[in-house]
Write a protein that holds these residues in place. Structure first.
Motif, PDB file in Angstrom:
ATOM      1  N   THR A 192      -3.911  -9.339  -3.762  1.00 58.45           N
ATOM      2  CA  THR A 192      -4.272  -8.966  -2.394  1.00 58.45           C
ATOM      3  C   THR A 192      -5.132 -10.052  -1.749  1.00 58.45           C
ATOM      4  O   THR A 192      -4.907 -10.433  -0.593  1.00 58.45           O
ATOM      5  N   GLN A 211      -4.264  -6.859  -9.360  1.00 61.46           N
ATOM      6  CA  GLN A 211      -3.963  -6.328  -8.033  1.00 61.46           C
ATOM      7  C   GLN A 211      -4.913  -6.920  -6.994  1.00 61.46           C
ATOM      8  O   GLN A 211      -4.499  -7.284  -5.891  1.00 61.46           O
ATOM      9  N   THR A 212      -6.184  -7.024  -7.355  1.00 62.14           N
ATOM     10  CA  THR A 212      -7.177  -7.593  -6.449  1.00 62.14           C
ATOM     11  C   THR A 212      -6.864  -9.049  -6.148  1.00 62.14           C
ATOM     12  O   THR A 212      -6.885  -9.475  -4.988  1.00 62.14           O
ATOM     13  N   ALA A 260       2.078   1.651  -3.510  1.00 58.13           N
ATOM     14  CA  ALA A 260       0.972   2.159  -4.336  1.00 58.13           C
ATOM     15  C   ALA A 260       0.733   3.640  -4.072  1.00 58.13           C
ATOM     16  O   ALA A 260       0.536   4.426  -5.004  1.00 58.13           O
ATOM     17  N   VAL A 307      -6.579  -3.676 -12.418  1.00 54.73           N
ATOM     18  CA  VAL A 307      -7.352  -3.816 -11.182  1.00 54.73           C
ATOM     19  C   VAL A 307      -7.485  -5.279 -10.773  1.00 54.73           C
ATOM     20  O   VAL A 307      -7.205  -5.636  -9.620  1.00 54.73           O
ATOM     21  N   LEU A 360      -7.665   4.730  -0.568  1.00 55.51           N
ATOM     22  CA  LEU A 360      -6.655   5.235  -1.503  1.00 55.51           C
ATOM     23  C   LEU A 360      -7.340   5.940  -2.678  1.00 55.51           C
ATOM     24  O   LEU A 360      -6.958   7.055  -3.057  1.00 55.51           O
ATOM     25  N   TYR A 361      -8.346   5.272  -3.252  1.00 51.37           N
ATOM     26  CA  TYR A 361      -9.055   5.872  -4.375  1.00 51.37           C
ATOM     27  C   TYR A 361      -9.834   7.115  -3.940  1.00 51.37           C
ATOM     28  O   TYR A 361      -9.947   8.072  -4.695  1.00 51.37           O
ATOM     29  N   MET A 404     -10.778  -6.401   0.822  1.00 52.37           N
ATOM     30  CA  MET A 404     -10.051  -5.815  -0.309  1.00 52.37           C
ATOM     31  C   MET A 404     -10.631  -4.457  -0.658  1.00 52.37           C
ATOM     32  O   MET A 404      -9.906  -3.490  -0.880  1.00 52.37           O
ATOM     33  N   GLU A 405     -11.945  -4.353  -0.703  1.00 51.19           N
ATOM     34  CA  GLU A 405     -12.589  -3.084  -1.039  1.00 51.19           C
ATOM     35  C   GLU A 405     -12.340  -2.037   0.048  1.00 51.19           C
ATOM     36  O   GLU A 405     -12.121  -0.863  -0.260  1.00 51.19           O
ATOM     37  N   MET A 456       0.826  -1.219   0.000  1.00 55.66           N
ATOM     38  CA  MET A 456       0.000   0.000   0.000  1.00 55.66           C
ATOM     39  C   MET A 456       0.855   1.262   0.000  1.00 55.66           C
ATOM     40  O   MET A 456       0.492   2.255  -0.643  1.00 55.66           O
ATOM     41  N   SER A 464      -8.655  -0.801  -0.370  1.00 56.01           N
ATOM     42  CA  SER A 464      -8.361   0.040  -1.540  1.00 56.01           C
ATOM     43  C   SER A 464      -9.212   1.297  -1.599  1.00 56.01           C
ATOM     44  O   SER A 464      -8.789   2.313  -2.154  1.00 56.01           O
TER      45      SER A 464
END
Length: 193
Positions: A132, A128-129, A90, A125, A162-163, A155-156, A87, A159
């Protein structure tokens, strides 16, 4: 195709992608055109269109060609440390030029172009998912995460912040912020005793 022709084609492809990135950084993606890329790269626009059917797909390839930081999870036996390592890499990648601003524009284009959205999901995506989720599954198997915790949701949750900062607030993606996110998430994922 001979080796020499293949090398020339690869060089031309690289030149076109580099030119697209240069123009996008100078004028923004909204003003990027195949014609401008072709002119600056010294090729015909048909040469560009043979490789990419749209400027969005050209831009996608160009942006993803910049991703040199490894975002694969290590397995040190400490899931929090491993997630933190990825992370923070990223956050460093997204938080500064050239990748961060270009990736924001790529996500914007994906909102309007289903082909770009599909390709971005499939090529960036989803891998990466999957990586993880594999690390989280290993951690669950090792007893580091509650056995009943929904890993897709984890996972959601990991992430999303960050988004959110990248796309909504524009606040910096700092290592301290990553630490806060991990502390908050792992309070809920820790096994119950």
């Amino acid at each position: 195709m001979t080796d020499q022709r293949a090398a020339r084609a690869a060089d031309r492809t690289e030149t076109i992608m580099r030119t697209a990135l240069d123009l996008a950084r100078e004028t923004g993606y909204a003003k990027l055109s195949i014609e401008a890329v072709a002119a600056r790269a010294g090729v015909g626009k048909h040469t560009v269109y043979r490789r990419w059917p749209s400027r969005g797909l050209l831009f996608l390839d160009a942006v993803l060609s910049l991703n040199t930081a490894s975002l694969e999870h290590p397995d040190t036996g400490d899931v929090v440390a491993d997630l933190r390592a990825v992370m923070t890499r990223a956050a460093d990648l997204l938080g500064r030029p050239p990748w961060g601003p270009l990736y924001r524009e790529l996500i914007g284009e994906a909102q309007h172009d289903p082909q770009v959205a599909d390709a971005l999901d499939r090529r960036f995506v989803q891998p990466q998912t999957a990586d993880t989720l594999a690390r989280l599954e290993t951690a669950r198997d090792q007893g580091q995460i509650a056995p009943d915790f929904d890993l897709d949701l984890a996972m959601e949750i990991l992430s999303g912040p960050l988004y959110y900062r990248l796309l909504i607030t524009g606040e910096p993606l700092t290592h301290a912020y990553i630490d806060r996110v991990l502390r908050a998430v792992f309070t809920g994922m820790n096994p119950r005793t």
